[in-house]
Design a protein around this motif. Sequence first.
Motif, PDB file in Angstrom:
ATOM      1  N   THR A  19       0.898  -1.023  -0.063  1.00 63.48           N
ATOM      2  CA  THR A  19      -0.029  -0.010   0.186  1.00 63.48           C
ATOM      3  C   THR A  19       0.960   1.273  -0.170  1.00 63.48           C
ATOM      4  O   THR A  19       0.528   2.317  -0.757  1.00 63.48           O
ATOM      5  N   LYS A  20       2.024   1.426   0.767  1.00 61.50           N
ATOM      6  CA  LYS A  20       2.811   2.410   0.963  1.00 61.50           C
ATOM      7  C   LYS A  20       3.427   2.636  -0.635  1.00 61.50           C
ATOM      8  O   LYS A  20       3.558   3.928  -1.059  1.00 61.50           O
ATOM      9  N   VAL A  21       4.098   1.525  -1.047  1.00 59.73           N
ATOM     10  CA  VAL A  21       4.651   1.594  -2.526  1.00 59.73           C
ATOM     11  C   VAL A  21       3.696   2.102  -3.475  1.00 59.73           C
ATOM     12  O   VAL A  21       3.869   3.162  -4.282  1.00 59.73           O
ATOM     13  N   LEU A  51      16.638   0.611  -1.842  1.00 62.26           N
ATOM     14  CA  LEU A  51      15.509   0.735  -2.371  1.00 62.26           C
ATOM     15  C   LEU A  51      15.196   1.913  -2.940  1.00 62.26           C
ATOM     16  O   LEU A  51      15.253   2.977  -2.495  1.00 62.26           O
ATOM     17  N   PHE A  52      14.741   1.793  -4.396  1.00 57.28           N
ATOM     18  CA  PHE A  52      14.485   2.970  -5.123  1.00 57.28           C
ATOM     19  C   PHE A  52      13.379   2.667  -6.309  1.00 57.28           C
ATOM     20  O   PHE A  52      13.425   1.413  -6.677  1.00 57.28           O
ATOM     21  N   PHE A  53      12.694   3.791  -6.707  1.00 63.83           N
ATOM     22  CA  PHE A  53      12.007   3.604  -7.984  1.00 63.83           C
ATOM     23  C   PHE A  53      12.824   3.402  -9.257  1.00 63.83           C
ATOM     24  O   PHE A  53      13.791   4.076  -9.351  1.00 63.83           O
ATOM     25  N   ASP A  54      12.430   2.504 -10.261  1.00 62.84           N
ATOM     26  CA  ASP A  54      13.268   2.526 -11.274  1.00 62.84           C
ATOM     27  C   ASP A  54      12.415   2.085 -12.432  1.00 62.84           C
ATOM     28  O   ASP A  54      11.624   1.347 -12.331  1.00 62.84           O
ATOM     29  N   ASP A  87       8.539  -4.755   4.686  1.00 56.45           N
ATOM     30  CA  ASP A  87       7.446  -4.101   5.583  1.00 56.45           C
ATOM     31  C   ASP A  87       7.588  -2.675   5.529  1.00 56.45           C
ATOM     32  O   ASP A  87       8.725  -2.034   5.178  1.00 56.45           O
ATOM     33  N   PHE A  88       6.734  -1.873   5.798  1.00 54.13           N
ATOM     34  CA  PHE A  88       6.745  -0.524   6.006  1.00 54.13           C
ATOM     35  C   PHE A  88       6.183  -0.286   7.558  1.00 54.13           C
ATOM     36  O   PHE A  88       5.401  -0.779   7.994  1.00 54.13           O
ATOM     37  N   VAL A  89       7.197   0.319   8.397  1.00 49.14           N
ATOM     38  CA  VAL A  89       6.698   0.640   9.690  1.00 49.14           C
ATOM     39  C   VAL A  89       6.445   2.261   9.771  1.00 49.14           C
ATOM     40  O   VAL A  89       6.864   3.160   9.411  1.00 49.14           O
ATOM     41  N   ASP A  90       5.287   2.527  10.506  1.00 47.93           N
ATOM     42  CA  ASP A  90       4.885   4.034  11.008  1.00 47.93           C
ATOM     43  C   ASP A  90       4.583   4.145  12.415  1.00 47.93           C
ATOM     44  O   ASP A  90       3.374   3.894  12.566  1.00 47.93           O
TER      45      ASP A  90
END
Length: 115
Positions: A19-21, A51-54, A87-90
């Motif tokens: 969802t974050k991506v 990690l990066f968009f490509d 994972d994404f942590v918030d």
Amino acid sequence: MSTETTNTQGVSLTDFATTKVRTLLSQEGRDDLALRIAVQPGGCSGMRYQLFFDDRSLEGDDTHEFGDVKVVVDKMSVPYLMGATIDFVDTIEKQGFTIDNPNAGGSCACGDSFH
């Protein structure tokens, strides 16, 4: 705790990370980008994650799709990331992507690199 989208052949993205991506890609206004995950020499423990968009497709890329989110890992990084979960942590203490990697023998105190 996030539920996982399972992929036993390579990396996995939790539902929250997916969802974050998706949100970040929407903010970029591009649907042709993939989340590229790479392992590179460096950091205090010897290896670090990137990690990066490509928008590139490289020979030997390992590609996985989690719904409409594409994740690619270059052929040199695949052995280091087999079975890893992103994972994404918030929380109040930390915000960002985390990687649970069963191949890492240890990590540094800051958590940005591993060996």
